[in-house]
Structure formats: structure tokens, C-alpha cells
Design a protein around this motif. Structure first.
Motif, PDB file in Angstrom:
ATOM      1  N   ARG A   5       0.995  -1.194  -0.013  1.00  0.00           N
ATOM      2  CA  ARG A   5       0.061   0.163  -0.148  1.00  0.00           C
ATOM      3  C   ARG A   5       0.783   1.271   0.013  1.00  0.00           C
ATOM      4  NH1 ARG A   5      -4.279  -2.375   4.463  1.00  0.00           N
ATOM      5  NH2 ARG A   5      -5.119  -3.908   3.162  1.00  0.00           N
ATOM      6  N   GLU A   9      -1.425   4.842   7.155  1.00  0.00           N
ATOM      7  CA  GLU A   9      -3.013   4.896   7.320  1.00  0.00           C
ATOM      8  C   GLU A   9      -3.183   5.994   8.520  1.00  0.00           C
ATOM      9  OE1 GLU A   9      -5.120   1.302   8.619  1.00  0.00           O
ATOM     10  OE2 GLU A   9      -4.220   0.152   7.022  1.00  0.00           O
ATOM     11  N   CYS A  10      -2.000   6.453   9.336  1.00  0.00           N
ATOM     12  CA  CYS A  10      -2.353   7.457  10.120  1.00  0.00           C
ATOM     13  C   CYS A  10      -1.993   8.868   9.638  1.00  0.00           C
ATOM     14  CB  CYS A  10      -1.192   7.176  11.368  1.00  0.00           C
ATOM     15  SG  CYS A  10      -1.575   6.054  12.748  1.00  0.00           S
ATOM     16  N   ASP A  12      -0.936   9.592   6.445  1.00  0.00           N
ATOM     17  CA  ASP A  12      -1.212   9.509   5.096  1.00  0.00           C
ATOM     18  C   ASP A  12       0.059   9.944   4.336  1.00  0.00           C
ATOM     19  OD1 ASP A  12      -2.958   8.987   2.848  1.00  0.00           O
ATOM     20  OD2 ASP A  12      -3.270  11.360   2.505  1.00  0.00           O
ATOM     21  N   CYS A  29      -2.230  -3.886   7.096  1.00  0.00           N
ATOM     22  CA  CYS A  29      -2.445  -2.669   7.690  1.00  0.00           C
ATOM     23  C   CYS A  29      -0.843  -1.810   7.432  1.00  0.00           C
ATOM     24  CB  CYS A  29      -3.181  -2.326   9.048  1.00  0.00           C
ATOM     25  SG  CYS A  29      -4.580  -3.408   9.104  1.00  0.00           S
ATOM     26  N   ASN A  46      -5.982  -1.452  14.215  1.00  0.00           N
ATOM     27  CA  ASN A  46      -7.073  -2.185  13.823  1.00  0.00           C
ATOM     28  C   ASN A  46      -7.108  -3.485  14.415  1.00  0.00           C
ATOM     29  OD1 ASN A  46      -7.283   0.000  12.046  1.00  0.00           O
ATOM     30  ND2 ASN A  46      -5.814  -0.715  10.556  1.00  0.00           N
ATOM     31  N   ARG A  71      -5.225   3.919  -1.760  1.00  0.00           N
ATOM     32  CA  ARG A  71      -4.646   4.618  -0.525  1.00  0.00           C
ATOM     33  C   ARG A  71      -5.828   4.285   0.564  1.00  0.00           C
ATOM     34  NH1 ARG A  71      -0.600   8.095  -1.682  1.00  0.00           N
ATOM     35  NH2 ARG A  71      -0.619   9.157   0.300  1.00  0.00           N
ATOM     36  N   VAL A  72      -5.155   3.828   2.126  1.00  0.00           N
ATOM     37  CA  VAL A  72      -6.221   3.796   2.960  1.00  0.00           C
ATOM     38  C   VAL A  72      -5.862   4.646   4.182  1.00  0.00           C
ATOM     39  CG1 VAL A  72      -6.858   2.018   4.800  1.00  0.00           C
ATOM     40  CG2 VAL A  72      -6.316   1.400   2.495  1.00  0.00           C
ATOM     41  N   PHE A  73      -6.760   5.590   4.680  1.00  0.00           N
ATOM     42  CA  PHE A  73      -6.698   6.593   5.620  1.00  0.00           C
ATOM     43  C   PHE A  73      -7.517   6.382   6.870  1.00  0.00           C
ATOM     44  CE2 PHE A  73      -6.548  11.411   6.372  1.00  0.00           C
ATOM     45  CZ  PHE A  73      -5.284  11.391   7.338  1.00  0.00           C
ATOM     46  N   LYS A  74      -6.978   5.976   7.663  1.00  0.00           N
ATOM     47  CA  LYS A  74      -8.031   5.858   8.866  1.00  0.00           C
ATOM     48  C   LYS A  74      -7.343   6.695  10.233  1.00  0.00           C
ATOM     49  CE  LYS A  74      -9.196   1.021   7.702  1.00  0.00           C
ATOM     50  NZ  LYS A  74      -9.183  -0.216   8.213  1.00  0.00           N
TER      51      LYS A  74
END
Length: 88
Positions: A5, A9-10, A12, A29, A46, A71-74
Motif C-alpha cells: 500500500r 494509515e495514520c 497519510d 495494515c 485495527n 490509499r487507506v487513511f484511518k
């Protein structure tokens, strides 16, 4: 095969496929080394799994099997981990 990825995720932050600064859990993740250490204390927000250095795919293989562009942004998960007072 790992999806590699492209971001943390934190925060970006961009994490190119060839970077040594990416950390992943067993579910892939993905986090930058800074967030993994300072915010998450080495645990995935997660799944609770251990965050380890993401392997790098050799350039010739990367050309044939490119990294993910999804992109995964959490940031909420990271904010909760920071608020819990988790310290490295």
C-alpha cells in the motif's frame, strides 16, 4: 503477494514500494515507521497485531507486479491509540 500500500494509515505520508520506512501487520495494515513507533507503540490499531518492517519487492519484480495504488487513511484509529496513552 503483498499489496504494498502506498501510504501511512495514520498520517497519510507517501510510502513508496522501495522504502525501508513502511511497517505492516499480518493483515497488511500499513504505517510509516514514525507513526508505528511514536503513536502506535508497535501495535496495529485495527487488529492489535505487531507492526514489522514491510519487505521490499525487487525492482524487476515490482515492474511486473506493481504496488497497490489504493490509499487507506484511518486517522481515527491512530488518534484513539494516541489518546489511550500508549507509549513505546
Amino acid at each position: 503477494m503483498l499489496s504494498l500500500r502506498p501510504n501511512c494509515e495514520c498520517c497519510d505520508r507517501d510510502l513508496p514500494a522501495d522504502t525501508a520506512d513502511a511497517r505492516i501487520c499480518s493483515f497488511e495494515c500499513t504505517f510509516c515507521a514514525d507513526c508505528a513507533t511514536t503513536v502506535l507503540a508497535g501495535r496495529c490499531p485495527n487488529c492489535g497485531g505487531e507492526l514489522l518492517a514491510r519487505p521490499r519487492r525487487p525492482a524487476d519484480r515490482l515492474a511486473r507486479w506493481p504496488a497497490s495504488t489504493e490509499r487507506v487513511f484511518k486517522p481515527a484509529g491512530c488518534a484513539a491509540a494516541a489518546a489511550s496513552g500508549v507509549q513505546p
